[in-house]
Motif scaffolding. Structure first.
Motif, mmCIF file in Angstrom:
data_model
loop_
_atom_site.group_PDB
_atom_site.id
_atom_site.type_symbol
_atom_site.label_atom_id
_atom_site.label_comp_id
_atom_site.label_asym_id
_atom_site.label_seq_id
_atom_site.Cartn_x
_atom_site.Cartn_y
_atom_site.Cartn_z
ATOM 1 N N TYR A 44 3.215 3.285 4.458
ATOM 2 C CA TYR A 44 2.338 2.897 3.298
ATOM 3 C C TYR A 44 3.314 2.652 1.836
ATOM 4 C CZ TYR A 44 -1.854 1.760 0.331
ATOM 5 O OH TYR A 44 -2.750 1.298 -0.514
ATOM 6 N N LYS A 45 4.174 3.646 1.740
ATOM 7 C CA LYS A 45 5.109 3.630 0.603
ATOM 8 C C LYS A 45 6.064 2.489 0.742
ATOM 9 C CE LYS A 45 8.605 6.705 -1.255
ATOM 10 N NZ LYS A 45 9.526 8.019 -1.126
ATOM 11 N N ILE A 46 6.442 2.299 2.014
ATOM 12 C CA ILE A 46 7.326 1.280 2.474
ATOM 13 C C ILE A 46 6.773 -0.172 2.092
ATOM 14 C CG2 ILE A 46 8.684 -0.019 4.262
ATOM 15 C CD1 ILE A 46 9.187 2.688 5.379
ATOM 16 N N ILE A 47 5.595 -0.444 2.442
ATOM 17 C CA ILE A 47 4.769 -1.655 2.269
ATOM 18 C C ILE A 47 4.572 -1.698 0.760
ATOM 19 C CG2 ILE A 47 2.639 -2.613 2.395
ATOM 20 C CD1 ILE A 47 2.053 -1.359 5.144
ATOM 21 N N GLY A 48 4.505 -0.715 0.061
ATOM 22 C CA GLY A 48 4.210 -0.868 -1.445
ATOM 23 C C GLY A 48 5.681 -1.218 -2.189
ATOM 24 N N VAL A 136 4.019 -6.826 7.244
ATOM 25 C CA VAL A 136 3.043 -5.904 6.974
ATOM 26 C C VAL A 136 2.160 -5.455 8.241
ATOM 27 C CG1 VAL A 136 0.638 -5.066 5.875
ATOM 28 C CG2 VAL A 136 2.503 -6.215 4.658
ATOM 29 N N LEU A 137 1.843 -6.578 9.083
ATOM 30 C CA LEU A 137 1.144 -6.370 10.246
ATOM 31 C C LEU A 137 2.016 -5.661 11.424
ATOM 32 C CD1 LEU A 137 -0.679 -10.036 10.728
ATOM 33 C CD2 LEU A 137 -1.483 -7.674 10.184
ATOM 34 N N GLU A 138 3.332 -5.877 11.294
ATOM 35 C CA GLU A 138 4.379 -5.301 12.079
ATOM 36 C C GLU A 138 4.417 -3.765 11.849
ATOM 37 O OE1 GLU A 138 7.492 -8.528 13.264
ATOM 38 O OE2 GLU A 138 8.012 -7.350 11.533
ATOM 39 N N ILE A 139 4.635 -3.568 10.556
ATOM 40 C CA ILE A 139 4.605 -1.945 10.027
ATOM 41 C C ILE A 139 3.178 -1.155 10.400
ATOM 42 C CG2 ILE A 139 4.665 -0.501 8.122
ATOM 43 C CD1 ILE A 139 6.332 -2.639 6.641
ATOM 44 N N VAL A 140 2.081 -1.648 10.318
ATOM 45 C CA VAL A 140 1.060 -1.076 10.782
ATOM 46 C C VAL A 140 0.538 -1.086 12.273
ATOM 47 C CG1 VAL A 140 -1.805 -1.026 10.460
ATOM 48 C CG2 VAL A 140 -0.341 -2.048 8.559
ATOM 49 N N THR A 141 0.986 -2.131 12.982
ATOM 50 C CA THR A 141 0.680 -2.140 14.443
ATOM 51 C C THR A 141 1.929 -1.466 15.541
ATOM 52 O OG1 THR A 141 1.771 -4.239 14.616
ATOM 53 C CG2 THR A 141 -0.525 -4.159 14.105
ATOM 54 N N GLY A 142 3.198 -1.517 14.636
ATOM 55 C CA GLY A 142 4.298 -1.195 15.452
ATOM 56 C C GLY A 142 4.830 -2.273 16.598
ATOM 57 N N GLU A 184 -6.891 3.066 4.545
ATOM 58 C CA GLU A 184 -5.608 2.236 4.031
ATOM 59 C C GLU A 184 -5.063 1.444 5.143
ATOM 60 O OE1 GLU A 184 -4.155 5.491 0.753
ATOM 61 O OE2 GLU A 184 -2.997 5.398 2.591
ATOM 62 N N MET A 185 -4.936 1.807 6.259
ATOM 63 C CA MET A 185 -4.560 1.095 7.548
ATOM 64 C C MET A 185 -5.202 -0.391 7.573
ATOM 65 S SD MET A 185 -3.777 4.097 10.421
ATOM 66 C CE MET A 185 -3.124 5.758 9.733
ATOM 67 N N MET A 186 -6.510 0.105 7.572
ATOM 68 C CA MET A 186 -7.504 -1.013 7.678
ATOM 69 C C MET A 186 -7.282 -2.103 6.770
ATOM 70 S SD MET A 186 -8.844 -1.093 10.895
ATOM 71 C CE MET A 186 -10.375 -2.149 10.696
ATOM 72 N N ARG A 187 -7.003 -1.534 5.413
ATOM 73 C CA ARG A 187 -7.067 -2.385 4.335
ATOM 74 C C ARG A 187 -5.548 -3.412 4.465
ATOM 75 N NH1 ARG A 187 -9.571 -2.733 -0.653
ATOM 76 N NH2 ARG A 187 -8.529 -3.336 -2.357
ATOM 77 N N CYS A 188 -4.545 -2.689 4.859
ATOM 78 C CA CYS A 188 -3.322 -3.285 5.047
ATOM 79 C C CYS A 188 -3.427 -4.530 6.124
ATOM 80 C CB CYS A 188 -2.194 -2.340 5.493
ATOM 81 S SG CYS A 188 -1.514 -1.234 4.079
ATOM 82 N N LEU A 213 -2.954 -3.200 -3.240
ATOM 83 C CA LEU A 213 -2.446 -2.085 -2.645
ATOM 84 C C LEU A 213 -2.739 -0.775 -3.424
ATOM 85 C CD1 LEU A 213 0.969 -3.296 -1.109
ATOM 86 C CD2 LEU A 213 -1.123 -2.670 0.279
ATOM 87 N N SER A 214 -2.817 -1.198 -4.668
ATOM 88 C CA SER A 214 -2.872 -0.001 -5.718
ATOM 89 C C SER A 214 -4.195 0.471 -5.966
ATOM 90 C CB SER A 214 -2.096 -0.212 -7.006
ATOM 91 O OG SER A 214 -2.539 -1.280 -7.404
ATOM 92 N N SER A 215 -5.251 -0.460 -5.913
ATOM 93 C CA SER A 215 -6.543 -0.316 -6.157
ATOM 94 C C SER A 215 -7.504 -0.434 -5.111
ATOM 95 C CB SER A 215 -7.123 -1.197 -7.284
ATOM 96 O OG SER A 215 -8.334 -1.152 -7.529
ATOM 97 N N SER A 216 -7.943 0.827 -4.552
ATOM 98 C CA SER A 216 -8.723 0.735 -3.414
ATOM 99 C C SER A 216 -10.296 -0.001 -3.505
ATOM 100 C CB SER A 216 -8.961 1.971 -2.732
ATOM 101 O OG SER A 216 -9.497 3.053 -3.500
#
Length: 276
Positions: A44-48, A136-142, A184-188, A213-216
């Protein structure tokens, strides 16, 4: 920007970069062993960090910079896993009031390229947004932007959209992410799908992405069908005969001023060198 200095001597042109001991992001998220070292907090830090880096390039830099080749192998990681956007060899500079550029030299990495750029040579901040969405999709799903699913090759955007519509998006999350905020994962995943929409105007700006990303509490729009989704108008009319499994733009999909240019396979950038 990672440049620490440069050296000019005769015909030698050297750039000196900051040393980043953890190499690039693809060495972690696509490696079955190393990926466990990237928990959700770090991802999440990397995405941001990538989002804020692109925002700087698009809006805060003295000249607007379009990267044109954003991908996992061009995200370098320092000793604390902070991301650094690298490889500006294909970047283009825009003047302050310029919103879009056109080129007959289509260079980049198939799988991360926005459809309007891959097929018509049109690029803008929104083509970088598209690449960010794929990343982003790659980071979340691997998973890579195209991956083997049984005996078939499946595109990550199609996979993500199908699961999103069926309400099974949580099944896409990298299995090693057993802890961390599922919200957070689903939001990404949601943000990633917004970034890869087929219509350029429907993609958010990087300023909007950073805010998301900063405001849920910020309500996200419902994404529409992504580009390159099986049965989408773009896929059927422009890609079925040109890219497909050949990863090549054919003359029929290019304007008269453009020539046939091969696109890269295995996520390797295709660069056509010319003076700038």
């Amino acid at each position: 920007m990672l440049t620490e200095g440069f050296c000019l001597q005769g015909i030698e042109r050297l750039l000196i970069y900051e040393f980043l001991p953890n190499a690039s992001l693809d060495h972690f998220i696509f490696d079955p062993i190393k990926r466990v070292h990237l928990n959700w907090e770090k991802r999440y830090k990397i995405i941001g960090g990538i989002a804020r880096g692109l925002l700087y390039l698009h809006e805060d830099s003295r000249l607007r910079i379009i990267h044109r080749d954003l991908k996992a192998s061009n995200i370098l990681l320092d000793d604390e896993m902070n991301p650094k956007i690298s490889d500006f060899g294909m970047a283009r500079l825009f003047v302050v009031d310029q919103t879009q550029g056109n080129t007959s030299r289509i260079v980049g990495t198939y799988g991360y390229m926005a459809p309007e750029y891959a097929m018509r040579g049109h690029f803008s901040v929104k083509s970088d947004v598209f690449s960010f969405g794929v990343l982003v999709l790659e980071i979340v799903t691997g998973k890579k932007n195209s991956f083997r699913n049984g005996n078939d090759i499946e595109h990550l955007m199609s996979h993500a959209w199908r699961n999103w519509r069926e309400g099974t998006a949580q099944d896409m999350i990298d299995p090693v992410l057993s802890s961390g905020s599922a919200t957070e994962m689903m939001r990404c995943i949601h943000i990633g799908l917004l970034c890869v929409q087929e219509n350029v105007a429907e993609r958010p700006t990087m300023a909007s992405v950073v805010l998301m990303l900063s405001s849920s509490s910020l309500t996200l729009q419902i994404p529409s069908q992504p580009a390159f989704f099986m049965n989408s108008s773009t896929y059927q009319s422009d890609l079925s005969s040109s890219m497909g499994h050949n990863s090549r733009v054919t003359e029929s999909s290019l304007s008269e001023s453009e020539t046939m240019i091969p696109l890269s396979q295995n996520e390797v950038s295709i660069t056509e060198l010319y003076p700038r």
